[in-house]
Write an enzyme that holds these catalytic residues in place. Structure first.
Site, PDB file in Angstrom:
ATOM      1  N   ASN A 106     -10.012  64.173  -3.168  1.00  0.00           N
ATOM      2  CA  ASN A 106      -8.708  64.363  -3.796  1.00  0.00           C
ATOM      3  C   ASN A 106      -8.631  65.800  -4.294  1.00  0.00           C
ATOM      4  O   ASN A 106      -9.634  66.373  -4.715  1.00  0.00           O
ATOM      5  CB  ASN A 106      -8.568  63.406  -4.989  1.00  0.00           C
ATOM      6  CG  ASN A 106      -7.239  63.551  -5.716  1.00  0.00           C
ATOM      7  OD1 ASN A 106      -6.176  63.636  -5.083  1.00  0.00           O
ATOM      8  ND2 ASN A 106      -7.272  63.595  -7.035  1.00  0.00           N
ATOM      9  N   HIS A 108      -6.933  67.859  -7.304  1.00  0.00           N
ATOM     10  CA  HIS A 108      -6.312  67.582  -8.608  1.00  0.00           C
ATOM     11  C   HIS A 108      -6.042  68.906  -9.305  1.00  0.00           C
ATOM     12  O   HIS A 108      -6.920  69.775  -9.368  1.00  0.00           O
ATOM     13  CB  HIS A 108      -7.251  66.722  -9.453  1.00  0.00           C
ATOM     14  CG  HIS A 108      -6.704  66.440 -10.813  1.00  0.00           C
ATOM     15  ND1 HIS A 108      -5.713  65.507 -11.035  1.00  0.00           N
ATOM     16  CD2 HIS A 108      -6.978  67.004 -12.023  1.00  0.00           C
ATOM     17  CE1 HIS A 108      -5.413  65.499 -12.320  1.00  0.00           C
ATOM     18  NE2 HIS A 108      -6.158  66.394 -12.942  1.00  0.00           N
ATOM     19  N   SER A 135      -9.253  71.284  -8.807  1.00  0.00           N
ATOM     20  CA  SER A 135     -10.570  70.766  -8.412  1.00  0.00           C
ATOM     21  C   SER A 135     -10.430  69.908  -7.162  1.00  0.00           C
ATOM     22  O   SER A 135      -9.458  69.160  -7.038  1.00  0.00           O
ATOM     23  CB  SER A 135     -11.145  69.859  -9.514  1.00  0.00           C
ATOM     24  OG  SER A 135     -11.156  70.492 -10.773  1.00  0.00           O
ATOM     25  N   ASP A 144      -9.452  60.354 -11.195  1.00  0.00           N
ATOM     26  CA  ASP A 144      -9.851  61.767 -11.319  1.00  0.00           C
ATOM     27  C   ASP A 144     -11.237  61.938 -11.956  1.00  0.00           C
ATOM     28  O   ASP A 144     -11.494  62.935 -12.652  1.00  0.00           O
ATOM     29  CB  ASP A 144      -8.807  62.566 -12.129  1.00  0.00           C
ATOM     30  CG  ASP A 144      -7.425  62.522 -11.490  1.00  0.00           C
ATOM     31  OD1 ASP A 144      -7.343  62.448 -10.249  1.00  0.00           O
ATOM     32  OD2 ASP A 144      -6.430  62.544 -12.235  1.00  0.00           O
TER      33      ASP A 144
HETATM   34  C1  GRF Z   1      -0.678  69.414  -6.053  1.00  0.00           C
HETATM   35  O1  GRF Z   1      -0.556  70.144  -7.235  1.00  0.00           O
HETATM   36  C2  GRF Z   1      -1.913  68.552  -6.072  1.00  0.00           C
HETATM   37  O2  GRF Z   1      -2.995  69.156  -6.736  1.00  0.00           O
HETATM   38  C3  GRF Z   1      -1.438  67.369  -6.857  1.00  0.00           C
HETATM   39  O3  GRF Z   1      -0.125  67.148  -6.432  1.00  0.00           O
HETATM   40  C4  GRF Z   1       0.424  68.366  -5.944  1.00  0.00           C
HETATM   41  C5  GRF Z   1       0.836  68.131  -4.537  1.00  0.00           C
HETATM   42  O4  GRF Z   1       1.492  69.234  -3.971  1.00  0.00           O
HETATM   43  N1  GRF Z   1      -2.351  66.245  -6.696  1.00  0.00           N
HETATM   44  P1  GRF Z   1       1.835  69.207  -2.416  1.00  0.00           P
HETATM   45  O5  GRF Z   1       2.565  67.902  -2.132  1.00  0.00           O
HETATM   46  O6  GRF Z   1       0.562  69.330  -1.651  1.00  0.00           O
HETATM   47  O7  GRF Z   1       2.725  70.400  -2.205  1.00  0.00           O
END
Ligand code: GRF
Length: 214
Positions: A106, A108, A135, A144
């Site tokens: 994932n 995050h 991360s 997370d």
């Molecule tokens: C990103 O900030 C990611 O870290 C979080 O959700 C957002 C997704 O952005 N989990 P995208 O859809 O990849 O533009």
């Protein structure tokens, strides 16, 4: 051989696009074998050809377990080596995680273990953090909380609001994700007893990508 990637996404899909671009440029030896979403209108879906898309609204299922099982079956049918959550905004149940444990990552938007969960940018500002970031971590049943593979930090600047900070973090998310996937493609990362390992060694202090101001 190129690794097979299944990508779970709920939103705009800029991280997915970074992965697709890295594959197209030859920087990442991978193939996206499916994009899976809990939101049929997610813009992320349109970044791949229709035959690679799977999207169902959870409201069409009797309960969360039924949705998760359908999603897990669809993901498994694509025979991925790795499952990547890139802006997937729905909690994954224990059964789902167990099925792909050790090969699910994932991204995050915080420097874990700080700021698990939602609204990370506003919370970093409210806490007065001097730095913030993103991360890449293994997915475990606890939100997370899985072993962190790699991080990227950005400074929090005077006058930042959540939107400005989110944009700065997003700029480092894309190279961060590509680097972590390059390691996955090279067989360099694994998960042992809830901790990420790099080249077989447990990661205690996650390495960080160098920050290059935009
Ligand atoms: C990103 O900030 C990611 O870290 C979080 O959700 C957002 C997704 O952005 N989990 P995208 O859809 O990849 O533009």
């Amino acid at each position: 051989m190129a690794i097979r990637l299944a990508v779970l996404a709920s939103g705009r899909g800029s991280n997915l696009q970074a992965v697709l671009d890295a594959i197209a440029s030859g920087a990442l030896d991978a193939r996206v074998v499916g994009v899976f979403s809990d939101r049929p209108a997610a813009p992320a879906l349109r970044r791949v050809p229709a035959e690679l898309r799977w999207a169902r609204a959870p409201s069409g299922f009797p309960d969360r377990a039924a949705f998760d099982a359908a999603l897990a079956d669809a993901v498994a049918a694509a025979a991925p080596d790795w499952v990547l959550c890139a802006g997937y905004m729905r909690l994954l149940g224990e059964d789902f995680v167990a099925r792909f444990r050790g090969r699910m990552l994932n991204i995050h938007p915080s420097l874990l273990p700080r700021h698990r969960g939602l609204r990370t940018h506003a919370r970093a500002l409210a806490a007065g953090d001097a730095e913030h970031g993103a991360s890449v971590h293994f997915v475990t049943p606890e939100l997370d909380a899985g072993g962190v593979v790699l991080q990227a930090a950005v400074p929090v600047l005077p006058g930042d609001d959540a939107e400005a900070l989110a944009a700065r973090v997003l700029g480092v998310e894309h190279p961060l994700l590509v680097r972590a996937l390059q390691w996955a493609a090279a067989g360099r990362i694994s998960e042992r007893e809830g901790r990420a390992c790099l080249d077989g060694q447990p990661v205690f202090t996650p390495p960080r990508l160098p920050y290059v101001p935009a």
